[in-house]
Design an enzyme around this catalytic site. Structure first.
Site, short mmCIF file in Angstrom:
data_model
loop_
_atom_site.label_atom_id
_atom_site.label_comp_id
_atom_site.label_asym_id
_atom_site.label_seq_id
_atom_site.Cartn_x
_atom_site.Cartn_y
_atom_site.Cartn_z
N CYS A 196 -1.82 9.70 -1.07
CA CYS A 196 -2.19 9.76 0.34
C CYS A 196 -2.93 11.05 0.67
O CYS A 196 -3.37 11.26 1.79
CB CYS A 196 -0.96 9.60 1.23
SG CYS A 196 0.26 10.89 1.00
N ARG A 251 0.00 9.57 15.02
CA ARG A 251 1.14 8.91 14.37
C ARG A 251 1.83 8.03 15.41
O ARG A 251 1.52 8.08 16.59
CB ARG A 251 2.14 9.94 13.83
CG ARG A 251 1.69 10.74 12.63
CD ARG A 251 1.66 9.97 11.31
NE ARG A 251 2.90 9.26 10.99
CZ ARG A 251 3.98 9.81 10.43
NH1 ARG A 251 4.00 11.09 10.16
NH2 ARG A 251 5.05 9.07 10.15
N LYS A 289 0.83 -1.22 0.00
CA LYS A 289 0.00 0.00 0.00
C LYS A 289 0.86 1.27 0.00
O LYS A 289 0.37 2.35 -0.33
CB LYS A 289 -1.00 0.00 1.16
CG LYS A 289 -0.43 0.13 2.54
CD LYS A 289 -1.53 0.08 3.59
CE LYS A 289 -1.01 0.10 5.01
NZ LYS A 289 -0.37 1.36 5.40
N ASP A 290 2.15 1.15 0.37
CA ASP A 290 3.05 2.31 0.35
C ASP A 290 3.71 2.53 -1.01
O ASP A 290 4.37 3.55 -1.23
CB ASP A 290 4.18 2.14 1.38
CG ASP A 290 3.67 2.17 2.82
OD1 ASP A 290 2.60 2.77 3.05
OD2 ASP A 290 4.33 1.57 3.69
N ARG A 328 0.40 3.93 19.53
CA ARG A 328 -1.00 4.34 19.30
C ARG A 328 -1.94 3.70 20.32
O ARG A 328 -2.85 4.35 20.84
CB ARG A 328 -1.43 3.98 17.88
CG ARG A 328 -0.67 4.76 16.81
CD ARG A 328 -1.21 4.47 15.42
NE ARG A 328 -0.29 4.96 14.41
CZ ARG A 328 -0.62 5.22 13.16
NH1 ARG A 328 -1.87 5.03 12.76
NH2 ARG A 328 0.27 5.64 12.28
N ARG A 351 -8.61 8.28 4.28
CA ARG A 351 -9.63 7.30 3.86
C ARG A 351 -10.45 6.83 5.06
O ARG A 351 -11.69 6.80 5.01
CB ARG A 351 -8.94 6.10 3.18
CG ARG A 351 -9.84 4.91 2.91
CD ARG A 351 -9.02 3.69 2.51
NE ARG A 351 -8.06 3.31 3.53
CZ ARG A 351 -8.34 2.56 4.59
NH1 ARG A 351 -9.56 2.09 4.78
NH2 ARG A 351 -7.41 2.26 5.47
N ARG A 352 -9.75 6.47 6.14
CA ARG A 352 -10.47 6.02 7.34
C ARG A 352 -11.30 7.16 7.93
O ARG A 352 -12.46 6.97 8.30
CB ARG A 352 -9.48 5.49 8.38
CG ARG A 352 -8.85 4.16 8.00
CD ARG A 352 -7.78 3.73 8.99
NE ARG A 352 -7.17 2.46 8.60
CZ ARG A 352 -5.90 2.16 8.80
NH1 ARG A 352 -5.09 3.02 9.39
NH2 ARG A 352 -5.42 0.98 8.41
#
Length: 307
Positions: free
Chosen positions: A241, A147, A81-82, A153, A129-130
């Site tokens: 992104c 982050r 995905k990166d 997190r 997106r989230r």
């Protein structure tokens, strides 16, 4: 014995998934020795800002690709995905191993489900997106960016900075977190994941035939087909992104389906298209065609222009 130098980001998750991949490679290629070279990318160095505000594609891959280009490493392991949907000249995606869980995981204090969160609750995520999907589902919650690695997190949530956080299920599983830490998993057809979420991609120099042969021993055709459909859609929509964009391609009873998602940053506008087809590239373009017809490309162009 041949020695292969494997490039990876320095983060805990990146190193862990690289070691897991090397273990699979070693089982199939016992005559090859693998060494790991850790590389710090620009995305790793920026810890005080949302990545979407930094802009640019390839924040987590450019330095690794440079090491590949000059011969410091022989292969690079990325979270797929990166990886930008178009690779620079001279490189190729040689192998895509079997995909880990593609879903987004919802974690909350007190194991309160998403629908039962109190109005005004704060959810942490670093993904546009989230954030857009969360706000579209419930306009009475607050989404704040967060982050840090998985442990950081989760600790921030437990310390009360957030009532809940969203993480990729794949990262949690690769790092050995049990299902007990997750309140619920979102259905990938209802809460659309990032393009290629849960998949790894192994990049090599295009002319390295020997390396390609070694990597074919861990290549997974079904995962490669699914992620090709998703990445084709991303490339066509010029997603980055900076845009709330997602895709989920899955085989159902032998047929390949692709669901594409594009949203406005505030979650007020949502475009969802689902199609099926045999060829992943054709399917990715088909979903993108439909998105353009219904006006979704205008959102992306507007966002990109403003950035």
């Amino acid at each position: 014995m041949k020695t292969v130098v494997v490039g990876t980001r320095r983060s805990g998750l990146a190193k862990t998934q690289t070691m897991q991949l090397i273990k699979s490679l070693k089982e199939k290629n016992p005559e090859v020795n693998f060494e790991v070279k850790e590389i710090v990318t620009r995305g790793d160095r920026i810890v005080d800002r949302q990545l979407s505000k930094v802009g640019g594609k390839g924040l987590f891959v450019k330095e690794i690709e440079h090491a590949l280009k000059v011969g410091d490493i022989d292969m690079a392991v990325h979270s797929l995905k990166d990886v930008p949907s178009e690779l620079p000249e001279g490189f190729k995606l040689s192998a895509v191993p079997v995909r880990e869980d593609r879903r987004d995981a919802f974690l909350s204090n007190g194991n309160v489900s998403f629908k039962d969160l109190k109005p005004g609750s704060i959810i942490g995520t670093s993904s546009l997106r989230r954030a857009a999907q969360l706000q579209q589902m419930r306009d009475d919650i607050t989404v704040n960016w967060v982050r840090g690695n998985i442990d950081t997190r989760i600790q921030k949530m437990r310390d009360g900075e957030y009532d809940a956080i969203i993480l990729a299920a794949a990262g949690l599983k690769r790092m050995g977190w049990s299902d007990d830490v997750v309140t619920e998993y979102f259905d990938p057809e209802e809460f659309i994941p990032a393009v290629a979420q849960g998949a790894l991609g192994v990049e090599i120099r295009e002319d390295d035939k020997e390396m390609h042969e070694i990597l074919q021993t861990i290549h997974h055709d079904e995962t490669a087909t699914e992620t090709t459909a998703e990445r084709t859609f991303l490339k066509r929509m010029d997603g980055s992104c900076q845009v709330p964009i997602g895709a989920n391609a899955q085989f159902v009873d032998g047929e390949l389906y692709l669901t594409g998602l594009i949203m406005s940053e505030d979650g007020n506008e949502k475009f969802l298209v689902k199609k099926s087809g045999d060829d992943p590239v054709v399917l990715g373009n088909l979903v993108a065609d439909e998105m353009e017809k219904i006006g979704a490309k205008e959102i992306i162009d507007e966002i990109n222009k403003n950035k």
